[in-house]
Design an enzyme around this catalytic site. Sequence first.
Site, mmCIF file in Angstrom:
data_model
loop_
_atom_site.group_PDB
_atom_site.id
_atom_site.type_symbol
_atom_site.label_atom_id
_atom_site.label_comp_id
_atom_site.label_asym_id
_atom_site.label_seq_id
_atom_site.Cartn_x
_atom_site.Cartn_y
_atom_site.Cartn_z
ATOM 1 N N MET A 44 0.852 -1.191 0.000
ATOM 2 C CA MET A 44 0.000 0.000 0.000
ATOM 3 C C MET A 44 0.889 1.244 0.000
ATOM 4 O O MET A 44 1.898 1.280 0.691
ATOM 5 C CB MET A 44 -0.880 0.014 1.261
ATOM 6 C CG MET A 44 -1.693 1.293 1.390
ATOM 7 S SD MET A 44 -2.794 1.299 2.815
ATOM 8 C CE MET A 44 -1.660 1.865 4.078
ATOM 9 N N ASP A 46 -0.143 5.675 -1.080
ATOM 10 C CA ASP A 46 -1.022 6.812 -0.773
ATOM 11 C C ASP A 46 -2.485 6.449 -0.464
ATOM 12 O O ASP A 46 -3.068 5.621 -1.157
ATOM 13 C CB ASP A 46 -1.116 7.772 -1.964
ATOM 14 C CG ASP A 46 0.214 8.072 -2.605
ATOM 15 O OD1 ASP A 46 1.232 7.647 -2.092
ATOM 16 O OD2 ASP A 46 0.200 8.759 -3.647
ATOM 17 N N TRP A 70 6.139 -1.949 -4.378
ATOM 18 C CA TRP A 70 5.336 -1.150 -5.307
ATOM 19 C C TRP A 70 5.294 -1.830 -6.672
ATOM 20 O O TRP A 70 6.290 -2.383 -7.133
ATOM 21 C CB TRP A 70 5.955 0.246 -5.414
ATOM 22 C CG TRP A 70 5.118 1.219 -6.174
ATOM 23 C CD1 TRP A 70 4.117 1.993 -5.678
ATOM 24 C CD2 TRP A 70 5.219 1.533 -7.566
ATOM 25 N NE1 TRP A 70 3.574 2.765 -6.683
ATOM 26 C CE2 TRP A 70 4.234 2.502 -7.853
ATOM 27 C CE3 TRP A 70 6.032 1.082 -8.610
ATOM 28 C CZ2 TRP A 70 4.042 3.038 -9.127
ATOM 29 C CZ3 TRP A 70 5.842 1.620 -9.881
ATOM 30 C CH2 TRP A 70 4.854 2.591 -10.121
ATOM 31 N N ARG A 173 -0.146 14.579 -12.369
ATOM 32 C CA ARG A 173 -0.957 13.565 -11.678
ATOM 33 C C ARG A 173 -1.606 14.021 -10.360
ATOM 34 O O ARG A 173 -1.412 15.121 -9.892
ATOM 35 C CB ARG A 173 -0.107 12.332 -11.391
ATOM 36 C CG ARG A 173 1.155 12.584 -10.582
ATOM 37 C CD ARG A 173 1.837 11.236 -10.278
ATOM 38 N NE ARG A 173 3.090 11.425 -9.576
ATOM 39 C CZ ARG A 173 4.275 11.480 -10.165
ATOM 40 N NH1 ARG A 173 4.382 11.367 -11.478
ATOM 41 N NH2 ARG A 173 5.365 11.674 -9.451
ATOM 42 N N GLU A 225 3.584 16.367 -5.712
ATOM 43 C CA GLU A 225 2.607 15.284 -5.867
ATOM 44 C C GLU A 225 1.418 15.536 -4.938
ATOM 45 O O GLU A 225 1.493 16.336 -4.006
ATOM 46 C CB GLU A 225 3.236 13.931 -5.492
ATOM 47 C CG GLU A 225 4.478 13.574 -6.292
ATOM 48 C CD GLU A 225 5.054 12.196 -5.953
ATOM 49 O OE1 GLU A 225 5.392 11.478 -6.889
ATOM 50 O OE2 GLU A 225 5.176 11.855 -4.761
HETATM 51 C C1 FRU Z 1 2.973 9.567 -4.277
HETATM 52 C C2 FRU Z 1 2.853 8.936 -5.639
HETATM 53 C C3 FRU Z 1 1.841 9.677 -6.487
HETATM 54 C C4 FRU Z 1 1.425 8.632 -7.479
HETATM 55 C C5 FRU Z 1 1.458 7.372 -6.650
HETATM 56 C C6 FRU Z 1 1.862 6.141 -7.391
HETATM 57 O O1 FRU Z 1 3.432 8.710 -3.302
HETATM 58 O O2 FRU Z 1 4.120 8.914 -6.273
HETATM 59 O O3 FRU Z 1 2.331 10.856 -7.087
HETATM 60 O O4 FRU Z 1 0.167 8.875 -8.018
HETATM 61 O O5 FRU Z 1 2.363 7.613 -5.592
HETATM 62 O O6 FRU Z 1 1.694 5.000 -6.625
#
Ligand code: FRU
Length: 502
Positions: A44, A46, A70, A173, A225
Amino acid sequence: MIAKAKWLLLASFVISFQTLWSQSDAYTDKHRPQLHFSPKKGWMNDPNGMVYHNGKYHLFFQHYPDSTVWGPMHWGHAVSADLVHWEELPIALYPDAIGTIFSGSAVIDKNNTAGFGANAIVAVYTSHNHTMEKDGFDKIETQSIAYSLDEGKTWTKYKGNPVLPNPGIRDFRDPKVSWYEPAQKWIMTLATKDHITFYSSSDLKNWKEESKFGKDLGAHGGVWECPDLIPFEVDGKQVWVLIVNLNPGAPNGGSGTQYFTGSFDGSVFTPDDTDTKWLDYGPDNYAGITWSNTGDEKLFIGWMSNWVYANIVPTKNWRSATTVARKLGLTKEVGRYRVVSTPVSALEELKTKEFTTKSKSIKKLDVTAGAGALTGPALLQFNTDELKSFSIELSNTTGEKTVIGYDRTANNYFIDRSQSGKTGFHKDFANIATAPRLSSAKNADITLVIDNASVELFADNGLSVMTAIFFPESDYTNVSIHSADKLKIKELSFKHLKRIWK
Ligand code: FRU
């Protein structure tokens, strides 16, 4: 027939026993937070799409169910009635031909502006195209929408996706969408590499650029972000807070959350000072944003980790948890607007046993000698008329400890996890993080939210906040407060809390 029925009964017993077993097993494994949401299994990062709807707080999250690192992002899903107890539900959004599902937000479309149905939950997220990325293209991130008419259980992706194409910016994004009442339109706050771009829409499908903000302001040690834009009322005046997450470049290294205060007229954000302000100075609160559809109450949750080491922290079946949900407020301190964060009050309702003491000048106070050893999560709160240097040690019997405190000479709060337990998985983990004391008051109040793999410090009514994770070989059992200067405690309360998992 009867034999078959018996067999079915036995089979269903075995299945439900297995489900029960694996559910409880999932939440008792080593370093598993007992007060914080974490996925049963897999990766997990964000929190996404938080929205309040029909008595439930929805929490979606960046999720890779097939691994503990990830990978191709999905939106996991959990719900809570009180922001403390969470139930994980089946995955909400899966990768598709446009891309994997990166971060974003969700709104309740009360007026059916998009035509999906009144009160549809509409998710607005980034589609990230890994195939194009591998082929060296730049325009790999676009914004897409999906809707649910059954409380977030099933989702339909809009066939006109993406709704916002990429203008030629690689990092494009994390849309946070909110309803701007005065102009009856949606505003999208989008992170566009090193600044924020605001867009507006009347139907969530067609978006028009309004303005850009921040290229020359704030911290720029990394990519911008996960933004958020929220209004507050302070002394009868509306003040807007623009949250901008940043990775890397945070004060204590890696990822962190800065914010700006100012005004917003439905098109342009104008800051009221040029300071760089931080929502949380600890190493482990990232990508946090607020729930939508909660009226004047602003509720925030973050990802309790840091991109510096998130993929290699020593947990086995899952990785990462959220912070506790926090209530945000805005106050003026020494001529500057500041966000204050406090843990949601529902945490207090988990209390099983409470230990209190008052009017004590202490050099050392062994809290757990009076309150009983830590056997799970806890809440420590105390106040003082005059703040002096102190340290609070969370420790186990083998001498591992995390130390949280205040250094009067430096006027800093700190969290020292250099001897916290397993630290060798990354060279920067065994650090001492500091936060400036922002309050100018003589008196102080301190709240610590203690879980078995994290501590969250809320000092001075949430003006200075720090969040840090740790991984002791065996759980901490002792809590003690130390002060060479003889800290005078007015009132202290230590609450043992129930675990949130059934
Ligand atoms: C922030 C991020 C966001 C992106 C996501 C990808 O932690 O890098 O910018 O949308 O995680 O998992």
